[in-house]
Design an enzyme around this catalytic site. Structure first.
Site, PDB file in Angstrom:
ATOM      1  N   ARG A 118       0.860  -1.309  -0.121  1.00  0.00           N
ATOM      2  CA  ARG A 118      -0.060   0.077  -0.079  1.00  0.00           C
ATOM      3  C   ARG A 118       0.818   1.288   0.070  1.00  0.00           C
ATOM      4  O   ARG A 118       0.418   2.420   0.412  1.00  0.00           O
ATOM      5  CB  ARG A 118      -0.978  -0.048   1.156  1.00  0.00           C
ATOM      6  CG  ARG A 118      -2.042  -1.163   1.122  1.00  0.00           C
ATOM      7  CD  ARG A 118      -3.180  -0.794   2.247  1.00  0.00           C
ATOM      8  NE  ARG A 118      -4.246  -1.917   1.852  1.00  0.00           N
ATOM      9  CZ  ARG A 118      -4.662  -2.848   2.608  1.00  0.00           C
ATOM     10  NH1 ARG A 118      -3.738  -3.046   3.917  1.00  0.00           N
ATOM     11  NH2 ARG A 118      -5.388  -3.714   2.518  1.00  0.00           N
ATOM     12  N   LYS A 140       3.648  11.340 -10.942  1.00  0.00           N
ATOM     13  CA  LYS A 140       2.689  10.561 -11.850  1.00  0.00           C
ATOM     14  C   LYS A 140       3.211   9.447 -12.218  1.00  0.00           C
ATOM     15  O   LYS A 140       4.438   9.257 -12.915  1.00  0.00           O
ATOM     16  CB  LYS A 140       2.464  11.440 -13.347  1.00  0.00           C
ATOM     17  CG  LYS A 140       1.430  12.511 -13.039  1.00  0.00           C
ATOM     18  CD  LYS A 140       0.960  13.267 -14.346  1.00  0.00           C
ATOM     19  CE  LYS A 140      -0.198  13.967 -14.158  1.00  0.00           C
ATOM     20  NZ  LYS A 140      -0.709  14.835 -15.275  1.00  0.00           N
ATOM     21  N   GLU A 182      10.199  18.177 -24.565  1.00  0.00           N
ATOM     22  CA  GLU A 182       9.712  18.195 -23.320  1.00  0.00           C
ATOM     23  C   GLU A 182      10.247  19.720 -22.891  1.00  0.00           C
ATOM     24  O   GLU A 182       9.932  20.435 -21.816  1.00  0.00           O
ATOM     25  CB  GLU A 182       9.896  17.314 -22.421  1.00  0.00           C
ATOM     26  CG  GLU A 182       9.000  16.079 -22.820  1.00  0.00           C
ATOM     27  CD  GLU A 182       7.596  16.247 -22.365  1.00  0.00           C
ATOM     28  OE1 GLU A 182       7.050  17.263 -21.874  1.00  0.00           O
ATOM     29  OE2 GLU A 182       6.849  15.363 -22.551  1.00  0.00           O
ATOM     30  N   LYS A 224       8.524  22.845 -13.433  1.00  0.00           N
ATOM     31  CA  LYS A 224       7.870  21.644 -13.144  1.00  0.00           C
ATOM     32  C   LYS A 224       7.687  21.576 -11.470  1.00  0.00           C
ATOM     33  O   LYS A 224       6.236  21.234 -11.029  1.00  0.00           O
ATOM     34  CB  LYS A 224       8.202  20.511 -13.657  1.00  0.00           C
ATOM     35  CG  LYS A 224       7.217  19.210 -13.471  1.00  0.00           C
ATOM     36  CD  LYS A 224       7.359  17.955 -14.219  1.00  0.00           C
ATOM     37  CE  LYS A 224       6.045  17.115 -14.092  1.00  0.00           C
ATOM     38  NZ  LYS A 224       6.088  15.985 -15.049  1.00  0.00           N
ATOM     39  N   GLU A 234      -3.379  17.727  -9.970  1.00  0.00           N
ATOM     40  CA  GLU A 234      -4.318  18.276 -11.207  1.00  0.00           C
ATOM     41  C   GLU A 234      -5.690  18.510 -11.084  1.00  0.00           C
ATOM     42  O   GLU A 234      -6.527  18.099 -11.800  1.00  0.00           O
ATOM     43  CB  GLU A 234      -3.994  17.313 -12.330  1.00  0.00           C
ATOM     44  CG  GLU A 234      -4.084  17.908 -13.895  1.00  0.00           C
ATOM     45  CD  GLU A 234      -3.643  17.080 -15.126  1.00  0.00           C
ATOM     46  OE1 GLU A 234      -4.575  16.341 -15.718  1.00  0.00           O
ATOM     47  OE2 GLU A 234      -2.462  16.658 -15.011  1.00  0.00           O
ATOM     48  N   ARG A 239      -1.736  22.390 -13.342  1.00  0.00           N
ATOM     49  CA  ARG A 239      -0.857  21.244 -13.756  1.00  0.00           C
ATOM     50  C   ARG A 239      -1.276  20.734 -15.237  1.00  0.00           C
ATOM     51  O   ARG A 239      -0.390  20.281 -15.867  1.00  0.00           O
ATOM     52  CB  ARG A 239      -0.968  20.091 -12.977  1.00  0.00           C
ATOM     53  CG  ARG A 239       0.113  18.835 -13.120  1.00  0.00           C
ATOM     54  CD  ARG A 239       0.424  18.007 -11.880  1.00  0.00           C
ATOM     55  NE  ARG A 239       1.156  17.245 -12.406  1.00  0.00           N
ATOM     56  CZ  ARG A 239       1.946  16.198 -11.549  1.00  0.00           C
ATOM     57  NH1 ARG A 239       1.759  16.383 -10.360  1.00  0.00           N
ATOM     58  NH2 ARG A 239       2.989  15.249 -12.149  1.00  0.00           N
ATOM     59  N   ASN A 243       0.466  19.306 -20.031  1.00  0.00           N
ATOM     60  CA  ASN A 243       0.243  18.150 -21.191  1.00  0.00           C
ATOM     61  C   ASN A 243       0.054  19.013 -22.437  1.00  0.00           C
ATOM     62  O   ASN A 243      -0.539  18.424 -23.449  1.00  0.00           O
ATOM     63  CB  ASN A 243      -1.183  17.758 -20.800  1.00  0.00           C
ATOM     64  CG  ASN A 243      -1.051  17.078 -19.796  1.00  0.00           C
ATOM     65  OD1 ASN A 243      -0.337  16.113 -19.516  1.00  0.00           O
ATOM     66  ND2 ASN A 243      -2.021  16.994 -18.842  1.00  0.00           N
ATOM     67  N   HIS A 246       0.190  16.978 -25.550  1.00  0.00           N
ATOM     68  CA  HIS A 246       0.267  15.441 -25.151  1.00  0.00           C
ATOM     69  C   HIS A 246      -1.299  14.912 -25.641  1.00  0.00           C
ATOM     70  O   HIS A 246      -1.299  13.504 -26.006  1.00  0.00           O
ATOM     71  CB  HIS A 246       0.189  15.300 -23.707  1.00  0.00           C
ATOM     72  CG  HIS A 246       1.468  15.465 -23.102  1.00  0.00           C
ATOM     73  ND1 HIS A 246       2.189  16.511 -23.575  1.00  0.00           N
ATOM     74  CD2 HIS A 246       2.520  14.626 -22.392  1.00  0.00           C
ATOM     75  CE1 HIS A 246       3.508  16.475 -22.962  1.00  0.00           C
ATOM     76  NE2 HIS A 246       3.628  15.285 -22.298  1.00  0.00           N
ATOM     77  N   HIS A 250      -0.551  11.610 -27.610  1.00  0.00           N
ATOM     78  CA  HIS A 250      -0.880  10.405 -26.907  1.00  0.00           C
ATOM     79  C   HIS A 250      -1.672   9.551 -28.145  1.00  0.00           C
ATOM     80  O   HIS A 250      -1.553   8.306 -28.319  1.00  0.00           O
ATOM     81  CB  HIS A 250      -1.763  10.488 -25.823  1.00  0.00           C
ATOM     82  CG  HIS A 250      -0.776  10.859 -24.564  1.00  0.00           C
ATOM     83  ND1 HIS A 250      -1.384  11.108 -23.184  1.00  0.00           N
ATOM     84  CD2 HIS A 250       0.581  11.020 -24.556  1.00  0.00           C
ATOM     85  CE1 HIS A 250      -0.381  11.538 -22.604  1.00  0.00           C
ATOM     86  NE2 HIS A 250       0.891  11.097 -23.063  1.00  0.00           N
ATOM     87  N   HIS A 264       7.896   8.929 -27.726  1.00  0.00           N
ATOM     88  CA  HIS A 264       7.028   9.810 -26.921  1.00  0.00           C
ATOM     89  C   HIS A 264       7.231  11.193 -27.056  1.00  0.00           C
ATOM     90  O   HIS A 264       6.305  11.994 -27.469  1.00  0.00           O
ATOM     91  CB  HIS A 264       7.066   9.594 -25.303  1.00  0.00           C
ATOM     92  CG  HIS A 264       6.302  10.605 -24.497  1.00  0.00           C
ATOM     93  ND1 HIS A 264       4.734  10.730 -24.507  1.00  0.00           N
ATOM     94  CD2 HIS A 264       6.604  11.475 -23.592  1.00  0.00           C
ATOM     95  CE1 HIS A 264       4.548  11.438 -23.721  1.00  0.00           C
ATOM     96  NE2 HIS A 264       5.273  11.938 -23.229  1.00  0.00           N
TER      97      HIS A 264
END
Length: 364
Positions: A118, A140, A182, A224, A234, A239, A243, A246, A250, A264
């Site tokens: 956990r 993330k 990036e 960042k 987010e 935040r 993206n 993206h 994606h 990517h």
């Protein structure tokens, strides 16, 4: 050494940036560790270049898990393999699980750390430019699914990020260019002077100049870290700005099956060009801004066009509907009112985006 703190109260952690840091990592990892053991997770490519030197720089014995390289490693199957191996080593919550690799290893290891017992501690040691300036910072973590990229994951912050620009000397030129997308993103989002810096220094950076790389990494990480501290999960639009490019990118990756045909960072570069062109189409910014972005990437031999395998606008829109930011069936897009003036548009009509993509594809 450059130190940048990600300010998250009791879960704050430092980003340390310095040439040669990999060879003396034990001096830094020992401090936040506190656990009795540590396990290094890496991939075959990174292991061949950096694992021995990294092991010599640690201050205590470590177990090692070496996975296959490539985006396909971010899968359910590999998550199960990794979790079972970590448990077989008796990993406890306070032990160090160390992600030594690029974004794939960092994302997969971080997700495994978030669910083992956990929630276990982990350390990011990114070895690609893309991971150093983006995916290693912010917590993330995720794997890919058949439905799309990074759709199964968790927010789980590392305890430490160690960045050694020297490891980038082993990075293929294509990977370095992909990571650079990036870097430029931070200028395009909200720092026009930094994009100016990118235009002046990209050639030097991509030639492997340590000073230019260190500067770009530090600026990117500061940007960042500030965003993550203000909007960790987010919950507002701040935040989400990270993206930029993206949602388009994606979709391109998903259509390509997450293969090596499109990295990517290459997808993000194309996605940012599309975001600026769509912004210009809507009258939000001038076409000169969109051309400036495309011309900058093209000048450095970067991907700028929708690849041949992804030229069905209906399929691309289908992938975009799976975007993680979707709410009530509405997919927000990160658009721009100019260089350094990105914002989140919540009123985007995907039928209009489909028409735009069809027009872009028809030009190719």
């Amino acid at each position: 050494m450059t130190r940048i703190d990600v300010a998250l109260g009791g879960r704050s952690y430092p980003i340390l940036i310095e040439s040669g840091l990999l060879s003396r990592a034990g001096q830094s990892i020992a401090a936040p560790g506190g656990g009795r053991a540590q396990v290094i997770v890496t991939d075959q490519t990174v292991a061949a270049h950096h694992l021995d030197g990294f092991l010599r720089g640690l201050d205590r014995p470590s177990e090692t898990i070496v996975l296959a390289a490539g985006e396909a490693t971010k899968s359910w199957a590999n998550l199960e393999i990794l979790c079972e191996q970590l448990l077989s080593f008796g990993v406890e919550r306070g032990d160090n699980i160390i992600a030594l690799g690029g974004g794939v290893i960092g994302d997969l290891t971080g997700f495994a750390a978030s669910i083992i017992r956990r929630g276990c501690q982990f350390v990011q040691v990114p070895t690609t430019l893309l991971a150093q300036v983006d995916s290693s910072v912010g917590g993330k973590t995720a794997i890919n699914s058949r439905a799309g990229k990074n759709l199964v994951g968790a927010f789980h912050q590392p305890s430490l990020v160690l960045i050694d620009p020297d490891v980038l000397t082993t990075l293929p030129a294509r990977e370095l260019r992909a990571g650079y997308a990036e870097v430029a993103k931070y200028g395009l989002i909200g720092d026009a002077p930094f994009f100016d810096w990118c235009e002046r220094n990209a050639a030097t950076l991509l030639a492997g100049d340590t000073a230019a790389l260190t500067e770009a990494i530090a600026v990117s990480c500061r940007s960042k870290a500030a965003v993550v501290a203000a909007d960790e999960r987010e919950t507002d639009d701040m935040r989400a700005l990270l993206n930029l490019g993206h949602t388009f990118g994606h979709a391109l990756e998903a259509e390509g099956g997450y293969s090596g045909d499109l990295l990517h960072g290459e997808a993000v570069a194309i996605g940012m060009i599309l975001a600026f062109r769509y912004s210009a189409r809507r009258g939000l910014c001038g076409s000169a801004d969109a051309d400036r972005v495309a011309d900058h990437f093209a000048a450095h031999d970067m991907a700028v066009a929708i690849p041949g395998f992804a030229r069905d606008p209906d399929r691309l829109i289908g992938h975009m509907r799976q975007d993680k930011k979707a709410r009530g069936g509405q997919v927000p897009l990160i658009l721009a009112r100019g260089i350094g003036k990105a914002f989140v548009a919540h009123d985007v009509d995907l039928a209009d985006v489909r028409a735009f993509l069809a027009e872009e594809i028809a030009k190719l």
